[in-house]
Design a protein around this motif. Sequence first.
Motif, PDB file in Angstrom:
ATOM      1  N   LYS A  54       0.618  -1.478  -0.174  1.00  0.00           N
ATOM      2  CA  LYS A  54      -0.483   0.119  -0.134  1.00  0.00           C
ATOM      3  C   LYS A  54       1.209   0.934   0.057  1.00  0.00           C
ATOM      4  O   LYS A  54       0.282   2.141   0.252  1.00  0.00           O
ATOM      5  N   TRP A  55       2.620   1.036   0.079  1.00  0.00           N
ATOM      6  CA  TRP A  55       2.790   2.320  -0.140  1.00  0.00           C
ATOM      7  C   TRP A  55       3.235   3.457  -1.154  1.00  0.00           C
ATOM      8  O   TRP A  55       2.674   2.679  -2.749  1.00  0.00           O
ATOM      9  N   ARG A  56       2.688   4.375  -1.297  1.00  0.00           N
ATOM     10  CA  ARG A  56       3.032   5.617  -1.813  1.00  0.00           C
ATOM     11  C   ARG A  56       4.322   5.172  -2.857  1.00  0.00           C
ATOM     12  O   ARG A  56       4.218   5.097  -4.570  1.00  0.00           O
ATOM     13  N   ALA A  57       5.582   4.934  -3.046  1.00  0.00           N
ATOM     14  CA  ALA A  57       6.672   4.910  -2.758  1.00  0.00           C
ATOM     15  C   ALA A  57       6.253   3.362  -4.385  1.00  0.00           C
ATOM     16  O   ALA A  57       7.474   3.762  -5.250  1.00  0.00           O
ATOM     17  N   ARG A  58       5.302   2.479  -3.687  1.00  0.00           N
ATOM     18  CA  ARG A  58       5.451   1.256  -4.465  1.00  0.00           C
ATOM     19  C   ARG A  58       4.537   1.404  -5.680  1.00  0.00           C
ATOM     20  O   ARG A  58       4.171   1.526  -7.124  1.00  0.00           O
ATOM     21  N   GLN A  59       3.650   2.073  -5.299  1.00  0.00           N
ATOM     22  CA  GLN A  59       2.372   2.782  -6.733  1.00  0.00           C
ATOM     23  C   GLN A  59       2.983   3.688  -7.856  1.00  0.00           C
ATOM     24  O   GLN A  59       2.293   3.977  -8.298  1.00  0.00           O
ATOM     25  N   GLN A  60       3.270   4.880  -6.894  1.00  0.00           N
ATOM     26  CA  GLN A  60       4.337   5.537  -8.258  1.00  0.00           C
ATOM     27  C   GLN A  60       5.230   5.766  -7.997  1.00  0.00           C
ATOM     28  O   GLN A  60       5.563   6.878  -9.274  1.00  0.00           O
ATOM     29  N   CYS A 195      12.106  -1.098  -6.455  1.00  0.00           N
ATOM     30  CA  CYS A 195      12.253  -1.618  -7.783  1.00  0.00           C
ATOM     31  C   CYS A 195      13.324  -2.256  -7.563  1.00  0.00           C
ATOM     32  O   CYS A 195      14.396  -2.236  -6.948  1.00  0.00           O
ATOM     33  N   GLY A 196      13.589  -3.051  -9.053  1.00  0.00           N
ATOM     34  CA  GLY A 196      14.886  -3.366  -9.231  1.00  0.00           C
ATOM     35  C   GLY A 196      15.392  -5.350  -8.331  1.00  0.00           C
ATOM     36  O   GLY A 196      14.623  -5.423  -8.168  1.00  0.00           O
TER      37      GLY A 196
END
Length: 371
Positions: A54-60, A195-196
């Motif tokens: 649910k993290w913004r970082a993962r979504q955006q 990511c990565g």
Amino acid sequence: MSSPPTATCLHATRDYSSCNGIDTLDTPPTYTEFLEKYLEPNLPVLIGPTLTSKWRARQQWVRSDTGKPDFDRLREQLCTESVQVPVADCQCKDFTDQKRSTMDLKEFLDEWETHSRTNSPSRTYLKDFHFVKTFPAYGAYETPDIFCDDWMNEFWTRRSDMDDDYRFVYCGGDGTFTPFHADVYRSYSWSANICGLKKWTLFPPNQEHLFQDQLHNTVYDIENVDPILFPNFHKAKRFTIFQQPGHTLFVPSGWWHQVHNIGDTISINHNWCNGSNLDLLLDSMTSDLKEVEREIDHLKEMMDSHEWIETCQKLLLLNSGWDWSTLWNMCIIVRDRVKKQLSGEDVSKAKTSVGTFVQDGVEHIVIGLKE
């Protein structure tokens, strides 16, 4: 402040001989499970992507079509003003670390994207970026519940005399890496991959004698070890894992490790501590203090007892980043917070007041919570 009672040897009460691998959990554990299986025995664990979904970082921050960083969105959201970020040159060794400098965030993203488009290796690694401190209202992520009992960041973020924390973002292209090390103050850390792919090589404690040469210098890069200087390094027990996007690794106290980025990577990392590894922090600081005392032992006869203690503590602070006052005051803050919570008080917005007084020629620190 005098030294505390002699502590037991670092990790002496924990047995790593039966550790034959790193657990992987698809479902995040409860705090009780995490405490009993990993925190207290000081063992690593890799946790699946549900923990950070649910993290913004993962979504955006990541393109859904390529899985690579969304450079346009990162620039749009984070580069509205000039922001200086810390970077390391992965091809330039500087003592036991890499050469460090600062760089404009937009400039870094532009350079990184150029390498990404051509699939060429990078040498510039954005490291130890205090993201939350820089963008306090952004909300890139929320600390998972199992990592929330964090005395280190509680103490530093409550302090009114300095602006610091141990909450970081790392960004790097293919080929960037972090040299062989154990985390600051022998703290815990958790690292969530946005990511990565990250290749982690971890070494259980109690093998430090295999990592050092005759002058007590430590291995810098485990993939390029001089067998003449470090003839026993190959004997060290190690575990290698590959951390996928969304997965979170808990790195226990005192576990040496090296990390290589495969492809474009972004990760979020906290260094932290609590009551479960307080003894390990204490042992580490005791060891550092003994080293300081050995280094200046030839000056001891020239000082009275107070001057000797103060000098050693100042050098310990310069060398290790902590001294006994820092550690003690962190514990005081936690104690006072718990007492206030038990009495029903709201301490969510409390700050830490810091003052000093001099007694018998020794400066003492006075510290406490204030609203």
